[in-house]
Design a protein around this motif. Structure first.
Motif, short mmCIF file in Angstrom:
data_model
loop_
_atom_site.label_atom_id
_atom_site.label_comp_id
_atom_site.label_asym_id
_atom_site.label_seq_id
_atom_site.Cartn_x
_atom_site.Cartn_y
_atom_site.Cartn_z
N ARG A 99 0.79 -1.31 0.21
CA ARG A 99 -0.05 -0.09 0.06
C ARG A 99 1.07 1.23 -0.04
O ARG A 99 1.21 1.67 1.04
N CYS A 100 1.29 1.61 -0.99
CA CYS A 100 2.38 2.73 -1.39
C CYS A 100 1.77 4.09 -1.93
O CYS A 100 1.27 3.80 -3.16
N VAL A 101 1.79 5.05 -1.43
CA VAL A 101 1.65 6.11 -2.13
C VAL A 101 2.61 6.52 -3.34
O VAL A 101 4.01 6.03 -3.07
N ARG A 102 2.23 6.78 -4.62
CA ARG A 102 3.04 6.88 -5.62
C ARG A 102 3.42 8.45 -6.03
O ARG A 102 2.53 9.17 -6.29
N SER A 103 4.66 8.75 -5.85
CA SER A 103 5.10 9.98 -6.06
C SER A 103 5.51 10.64 -7.47
O SER A 103 6.47 9.65 -7.90
N PRO A 104 5.06 11.54 -8.22
CA PRO A 104 5.81 11.77 -9.35
C PRO A 104 7.31 12.58 -9.10
O PRO A 104 7.51 13.01 -8.05
N ALA A 105 7.95 12.32 -10.13
CA ALA A 105 9.35 13.20 -10.16
C ALA A 105 10.10 12.84 -9.18
O ALA A 105 10.57 13.66 -8.32
N SER A 106 10.30 11.71 -8.59
CA SER A 106 11.10 11.36 -7.33
C SER A 106 11.85 10.20 -7.61
O SER A 106 11.67 9.60 -8.70
N ASP A 107 12.62 9.77 -6.45
CA ASP A 107 13.56 8.52 -6.72
C ASP A 107 13.27 7.43 -5.57
O ASP A 107 12.71 7.74 -4.66
N VAL A 108 13.87 6.27 -5.92
CA VAL A 108 13.60 5.47 -4.92
C VAL A 108 15.07 5.36 -4.14
O VAL A 108 16.16 5.76 -4.74
N GLY A 109 15.18 5.11 -2.89
CA GLY A 109 16.11 5.39 -2.14
C GLY A 109 17.18 3.84 -2.28
O GLY A 109 16.64 3.06 -2.84
N THR A 110 18.37 4.19 -2.16
CA THR A 110 19.17 3.07 -2.73
C THR A 110 20.35 2.86 -1.61
O THR A 110 20.55 3.63 -0.82
N VAL A 111 20.89 1.52 -1.41
CA VAL A 111 21.96 1.05 -0.73
C VAL A 111 22.87 0.41 -1.66
O VAL A 111 22.70 -0.43 -2.10
N HIS A 112 24.33 0.85 -1.59
CA HIS A 112 25.30 0.22 -2.19
C HIS A 112 26.36 -0.39 -1.30
O HIS A 112 26.66 0.53 -0.28
N VAL A 113 26.43 -1.55 -1.49
CA VAL A 113 27.57 -2.27 -0.55
C VAL A 113 28.91 -2.10 -1.01
O VAL A 113 29.22 -2.71 -2.21
N VAL A 114 29.72 -1.39 -0.42
CA VAL A 114 31.11 -1.16 -0.97
C VAL A 114 32.17 -1.50 0.16
O VAL A 114 32.01 -0.98 1.30
N ASP A 115 32.93 -2.57 -0.26
CA ASP A 115 33.84 -3.04 0.81
C ASP A 115 33.04 -3.46 2.14
O ASP A 115 33.56 -3.24 3.31
N ASN A 116 32.17 -4.09 1.79
CA ASN A 116 31.17 -4.82 3.13
C ASN A 116 30.57 -3.83 3.96
O ASN A 116 29.92 -4.10 5.00
N ALA A 117 30.58 -2.55 3.25
CA ALA A 117 29.68 -1.34 4.01
C ALA A 117 28.59 -0.90 3.20
O ALA A 117 28.90 -0.54 2.17
N PRO A 118 27.53 -0.68 4.08
CA PRO A 118 26.51 0.03 3.20
C PRO A 118 26.62 1.63 3.03
O PRO A 118 27.00 1.96 4.16
N HIS A 119 26.14 2.02 1.99
CA HIS A 119 26.36 3.34 1.92
C HIS A 119 25.00 3.95 0.98
O HIS A 119 24.44 3.29 0.24
N TYR A 120 24.23 4.67 1.79
CA TYR A 120 22.92 4.97 1.75
C TYR A 120 22.53 6.20 0.66
O TYR A 120 23.52 7.23 0.85
N GLN A 121 21.90 6.39 -0.30
CA GLN A 121 21.49 7.46 -0.98
C GLN A 121 19.91 7.72 -0.90
O GLN A 121 19.14 6.88 -1.55
N ARG A 122 19.59 8.32 0.19
CA ARG A 122 17.91 8.34 0.16
C ARG A 122 17.65 9.93 0.57
O ARG A 122 16.24 10.02 0.92
N ARG A 123 18.57 10.72 0.45
CA ARG A 123 18.07 12.13 0.89
C ARG A 123 16.95 12.58 0.04
O ARG A 123 16.02 13.54 0.46
N ASN A 124 17.04 12.47 -1.38
CA ASN A 124 16.02 12.84 -2.16
C ASN A 124 15.05 11.81 -2.58
O ASN A 124 14.65 11.98 -3.71
N SER A 125 14.78 10.74 -1.87
CA SER A 125 13.81 9.90 -2.19
C SER A 125 12.56 10.08 -2.06
O SER A 125 12.20 10.98 -1.15
N ALA A 126 11.64 9.60 -2.62
CA ALA A 126 10.21 9.61 -2.55
C ALA A 126 9.79 9.74 -0.85
O ALA A 126 8.89 10.61 -0.61
#
Length: 231
Positions: A99-126
């Protein structure tokens, strides 16, 4: 009247339907060694603490006593378009109602695992940029007896924190039990900052989940900052 002084609703008996609220993320992990000096295969999956909990519960199936499997719902905010569709499809394929609100012109938050550590990109997520008034909590929680939250959401931003509090307030008013997993993420803020938010809601939480690290930090906090609040 100060809402925080109101008595809590009785704990629901049993679990027939649970709703989880939080940010769903796209996760990227190395899928093997580099194929060239600048190329490496990556594994894409869907995650997020609250959605992961919903998936785990949905996969448990019927109870050992022969009762039906609980109905599990994930509530969140996702962008319109294929990336949001990807997250919704992954949740639904695991047996979770999305049950998700769908927002136009926005992004999905992401997490990239680099050297076994998570790095989040969520500041501008929907989810980080959600509008609390778009979440109709009485409708979203209708038919559920439990609400699952974490301490991640209130540190994502002011708007998610407001929606988190709205969810708690609606659960209290509707007699829905609250499970709160503290799940402190240092990249989002300090434990003291998080606990200052959580401690106000403790009278309305039916089940509180803390890690050993969180308990140690609570033990070291001054009483005026909420240390020893569980004692």
């Amino acid at each position: 009247m100060d809402d925080h002084n109101e008595p809590n609703a009785p704990m629901p008996i049993g679990l027939t339907a649970l709703a989880g609220f939080g940010e769903a993320l796209l996760v990227y992990k190395p899928a093997g060694p580099p194929t060239t000096a600048d190329t490496r295969p990556m594994l894409q999956s869907v995650g997020g603490a609250e959605l992961n909990s919903c998936v785990a519960l949905a996969r448990l199936g019927p109870s050992e006593r022969g009762g039906p499997a609980p109905r599990v719902t994930h509530i969140g905010v996702l962008p319109e378009g294929p990336l949001g569709d990807l997250v919704v499809g992954a949740g639904e394929s695991a047996g979770v109602r999305m049950r998700c609100v769908r927002s136009p012109a926005s992004d999905v938050g992401t997490v990239h695992v680099v050297d076994n550590a998570p790095h989040y990109q969520r500041r501008n997520s929907a989810f980080a940029r959600l509008r609390p008034e778009e979440l109709d909590w009485p409708a979203l929680l209708r038919g559920h007896d439990w609400l699952h939250l974490t301490g991640i959401t209130p540190l994502v931003g002011d708007a998610p924190r407001a929606a988190w509090r709205d969810a708690l307030g609606c659960a209290r008013a509707c007699g829905v039990g609250v499970i709160l997993d503290v799940n402190h993420r240092p990249a989002l803020g300090s434990f003291a900052q998080l606990w200052a938010t959580i401690r106000l809601e403790l009278p309305h939480v039916h089940a509180l989940v803390l890690s050993e690290s969180a308990l140690e930090q609570l033990a070291l906090m001054p009483a005026e900052e909420g240390g020893g609040a569980l004692g």
